[in-house]
Design a protein around this motif. Structure first.
Motif, short mmCIF file in Angstrom:
data_model
loop_
_atom_site.label_atom_id
_atom_site.label_comp_id
_atom_site.label_asym_id
_atom_site.label_seq_id
_atom_site.Cartn_x
_atom_site.Cartn_y
_atom_site.Cartn_z
N ALA A 140 -34.53 10.42 -7.59
CA ALA A 140 -35.53 11.49 -7.57
C ALA A 140 -35.80 11.99 -6.16
O ALA A 140 -36.15 13.16 -5.96
N THR A 141 -35.62 11.13 -5.16
CA THR A 141 -35.87 11.52 -3.76
C THR A 141 -34.58 11.90 -3.04
O THR A 141 -34.61 12.16 -1.83
N GLY A 142 -33.49 11.95 -3.79
CA GLY A 142 -32.22 12.28 -3.14
C GLY A 142 -31.81 11.23 -2.12
O GLY A 142 -31.11 11.53 -1.15
N ASN A 143 -32.24 9.98 -2.35
CA ASN A 143 -31.96 8.86 -1.44
C ASN A 143 -32.46 9.12 -0.02
O ASN A 143 -31.92 8.58 0.95
N TYR A 144 -33.49 9.96 0.08
CA TYR A 144 -34.05 10.29 1.39
C TYR A 144 -35.06 9.21 1.77
O TYR A 144 -36.09 9.04 1.13
N GLU A 145 -34.75 8.49 2.84
CA GLU A 145 -35.54 7.31 3.19
C GLU A 145 -37.00 7.61 3.42
O GLU A 145 -37.89 6.85 2.99
N ASP A 146 -37.30 8.73 4.09
CA ASP A 146 -38.69 9.04 4.39
C ASP A 146 -39.52 9.22 3.12
O ASP A 146 -40.68 8.78 3.05
N ASP A 147 -38.95 9.87 2.11
CA ASP A 147 -39.68 10.07 0.86
C ASP A 147 -39.87 8.75 0.12
O ASP A 147 -40.92 8.53 -0.52
N ILE A 148 -38.89 7.88 0.18
CA ILE A 148 -39.00 6.58 -0.48
C ILE A 148 -40.11 5.75 0.17
O ILE A 148 -40.93 5.12 -0.50
N VAL A 149 -40.11 5.76 1.51
CA VAL A 149 -41.16 5.04 2.24
C VAL A 149 -42.53 5.64 1.94
O VAL A 149 -43.52 4.92 1.74
N MET A 150 -42.59 6.97 1.86
CA MET A 150 -43.86 7.65 1.57
C MET A 150 -44.39 7.26 0.19
O MET A 150 -45.60 7.03 0.01
N PHE A 151 -43.49 7.20 -0.81
CA PHE A 151 -43.91 6.79 -2.15
C PHE A 151 -44.55 5.40 -2.10
O PHE A 151 -45.61 5.17 -2.67
N GLY A 152 -43.88 4.46 -1.42
CA GLY A 152 -44.42 3.12 -1.34
C GLY A 152 -45.76 3.08 -0.63
O GLY A 152 -46.68 2.35 -1.05
N ARG A 153 -45.89 3.85 0.44
CA ARG A 153 -47.15 3.88 1.19
C ARG A 153 -48.30 4.38 0.31
O ARG A 153 -49.40 3.80 0.29
N ILE A 154 -48.03 5.45 -0.44
CA ILE A 154 -49.07 6.02 -1.31
C ILE A 154 -49.37 5.08 -2.46
O ILE A 154 -50.54 4.79 -2.77
N ALA A 155 -48.33 4.58 -3.13
CA ALA A 155 -48.52 3.74 -4.31
C ALA A 155 -49.27 2.46 -3.99
O ALA A 155 -50.01 1.94 -4.83
N ARG A 156 -49.09 1.94 -2.78
CA ARG A 156 -49.73 0.68 -2.42
C ARG A 156 -51.14 0.87 -1.88
O ARG A 156 -51.89 -0.10 -1.72
N ASN A 157 -51.51 2.10 -1.56
CA ASN A 157 -52.83 2.35 -0.98
C ASN A 157 -53.77 3.12 -1.90
O ASN A 157 -54.99 3.01 -1.76
N VAL A 158 -53.22 3.91 -2.82
CA VAL A 158 -54.06 4.52 -3.84
C VAL A 158 -54.48 3.41 -4.82
O VAL A 158 -53.70 2.50 -5.12
N ASP A 159 -55.70 3.49 -5.31
CA ASP A 159 -56.23 2.43 -6.18
C ASP A 159 -55.66 2.58 -7.59
O ASP A 159 -56.32 3.05 -8.52
N VAL A 160 -54.40 2.17 -7.73
CA VAL A 160 -53.73 2.26 -9.02
C VAL A 160 -54.38 1.33 -10.04
O VAL A 160 -54.42 1.62 -11.24
N LYS A 161 -54.91 0.22 -9.57
CA LYS A 161 -55.57 -0.72 -10.48
C LYS A 161 -56.76 -0.06 -11.17
O LYS A 161 -56.93 -0.18 -12.40
N SER A 162 -57.56 0.66 -10.41
CA SER A 162 -58.71 1.36 -11.02
C SER A 162 -58.24 2.49 -11.92
O SER A 162 -58.87 2.77 -12.95
N ALA A 163 -57.14 3.14 -11.53
CA ALA A 163 -56.58 4.20 -12.38
C ALA A 163 -56.16 3.62 -13.73
O ALA A 163 -56.38 4.24 -14.78
N GLY A 164 -55.56 2.43 -13.71
CA GLY A 164 -55.17 1.78 -14.95
C GLY A 164 -56.37 1.40 -15.80
O GLY A 164 -56.35 1.54 -17.03
N LYS A 165 -57.44 0.93 -15.16
CA LYS A 165 -58.66 0.59 -15.91
C LYS A 165 -59.28 1.82 -16.54
O LYS A 165 -59.76 1.79 -17.69
N PHE A 166 -59.28 2.94 -15.79
CA PHE A 166 -59.80 4.19 -16.35
C PHE A 166 -58.99 4.61 -17.57
O PHE A 166 -59.55 4.95 -18.62
N PHE A 167 -57.67 4.59 -17.44
CA PHE A 167 -56.81 5.04 -18.54
C PHE A 167 -56.98 4.14 -19.76
O PHE A 167 -56.99 4.62 -20.90
N ASP A 168 -57.14 2.84 -19.54
CA ASP A 168 -57.31 1.92 -20.66
C ASP A 168 -58.63 2.18 -21.38
O ASP A 168 -58.69 2.18 -22.61
N ARG A 169 -59.70 2.42 -20.63
CA ARG A 169 -61.00 2.72 -21.26
C ARG A 169 -60.94 4.06 -21.98
O ARG A 169 -61.58 4.25 -23.03
#
Length: 453
Positions: free
Chosen positions: A223-252
């Motif tokens: 999806a990122t065309g194997n572009y390293e910067d985009d892959i690193v950016m995805f990880g940075r965002i995914a690990r810092n956005v509160d995905v756990k709370s997003a999951g709790k919201f979606f479950d409720r």
């Protein structure tokens, strides 16, 4: 789901002043894709021009502003042409009628790639070479669900292959907006029942949110065309956005949608409301010219109608503020916008003459969802985490050394600004304005709007 109700109401109010007659585009050179291909071909311009570089099909001049014999409002609104639908869906004529199936290339890809991965791979035999959509971490999360739900992802793939083409085609071929909404309602209700979405679906999405921060499947690299910067950016965002709370919201949210009601589950009650809103929106658009041309006395009469949304439209216009005058990234912008939307939904639910009728558009199960403070606490935490990570999405966010940020980044974001971001929380007035928008029926003055069971 209340977000859908509010979005639909605001969307209708924003387009009400536009011409109700949409322009439909016909591609004469794609005549063979139309049901009445001979008629379409006879209208095609005689001259030809260069081939379309993307498809290899001959191109001719587009004929704009010419209505088709069978307008499809959803197709027109979303900018989808019939040939684009027929590129992925094939139709077969049988005695019992027309049946739809995905194009052979889609079927082959799903059967040979998607289904084997979702149905037969396990955490014991998955490797980086035989998987695409999943990685080992996600596979282990999906295997941690209850035994009766382990096969949910496989059932989902088969359901898509069996029913997806018909749903896709019927939606874009809907003759009006209400028919499109009824189709979504019918198909979602069927899917919820056949896939046991209220049990296995909830467990599946819990697993999705748990593995999301560390997702590292081959699909991400493609999806990122194997572009390293985009892959690193995805990880940075995914690990810092509160995905756990997003999951709790979606479950409720799913739990609320699955609450049993007199119509089956709350999902049905919510879509009944959406269908009524669409009908009111159509009434508003159809009668808007008369409203716009009428004197103020006539307009006031229209604004009190319970089968249209002129009152909401008037509330938006009466505010008088132009959102384009405010910076979209500021608290001031969100305060202004949410106060305007709150006035709009308040005018809809709280019109004295219509309060009794509005109960039908206020299911009790939906009221309970909107009163779930924990659900909106999770929303707040997600919003705060997104706000805090924004500076780190700047391409200049790099570390040049030990505790040393890239100097150009520091020019854009001072240490004080970063500290303010890190401690920011959603202001109470913004959350209040949001709730007044989403749960307007609760804030009506005078007699309350009683929910419908």
């Amino acid at each position: 789901m209340k977000f859908l109700l509010t979005a639909l109401l605001l969307c209708i109010c924003s387009v009400a002043a536009q011409d109700e007659e949409a322009d439909y585009e016909v591609e004469a050179d794609y005549a063979r894709y139309y049901e009445d291909s001979d008629a379409a071909a006879s209208d095609a311009p005689a001259e030809s021009v260069d081939d379309d570089w993307a498809t290899g099909r001959p191109m001719t001049e587009r004929r704009r502003n010419r209505p088709t014999s069978e307008p499809r409002p959803l197709r027109n609104m979303l900018g989808v042409h019939r040939w684009e639908i027929n590129d992925v869906v094939d139709s077969e004529v049988h005695e019992e009628g027309v049946k739809y199936r995905f194009d052979d290339s889609v079927i082959e890809r799903v059967r040979e790639d998607v289904i084997p991965e979702l149905c037969y791979l396990t955490s014991d035999n998955i490797t980086i070479y035989n998987s695409f959509l999943l990685d080992r971490n996600c596979m282990e999360e999906f295997e941690s669900v209850s035994p009766q739900c382990v096969g949910f992802k496989c059932d989902l793939a088969h359901y898509f292959l069996e029913h997806g083409a018909k749903i896709f085609t019927d939606f874009f071929n809907a003759t009006d907006y209400k028919a499109g909404m009824e189709l979504i309602h019918r198909e979602l209700s069927t899917a919820f029942e056949k896939l046991d979405m209220c049990t296995c679906g909830r467990e599946f999405f819990k697993a999705v949110f748990k593995c999301a921060p560390f997702y590292n499947a081959n699909a991400l690299f493609a999806a990122t065309g194997n572009y390293e910067d985009d892959i690193v950016m995805f990880g940075r965002i995914a690990r810092n956005v509160d995905v756990k709370s997003a999951g709790k919201f979606f479950d409720r949210l799913l739990a609320g949608v699955c609450e049993e009601t007199s119509t089956g589950i709350c999902l049905n009650s919510i879509f009944n409301v959406l269908e009524e809103l669409v009908e009111m929106g159509v009434n508003t658009v159809e009668d808007f010219d008369d409203y716009d041309d009428g004197d103020r006395k006539y307009q006031k009469e229209q604004e009190k109608r319970c089968d249209a949304m002129f009152g909401s439209y008037r509330a938006w216009e009466k505010d008088g503020r132009d959102l384009s005058d405010f910076d979209g990234g500021t608290e001031e912008f969100w305060e202004v916008m949410l106060n305007m939307t709150a006035k709009t939904t308040n005018a809809f639910y709280c019109e004295k003459k219509c309060k009794k009728d509005r109960g039908a558009l206020y299911p009790c199960c939906l009221r309970r969802m909107l009163e779930d403070e924990k659900m909106f606490d999770n929303v707040q935490r997600v919003v705060e985490s997104v706000y805090k990570i924004i500076p780190a999405t700047n391409y200049r966010f790099e570390w040049d050394g030990f505790y040393e940020l890239e100097y150009r980044f520091e020019r854009e974001w001072s240490a004080q600004e970063l500290e303010e971001r890190a401690s920011w929380t959603v202001p109470a007035n913004l959350r209040d304005a949001l709730m007044r928008t989403l749960h307007a029926a609760k804030y009506c003055e005078g007699k309350i709007v009683r929910c419908s069971k």
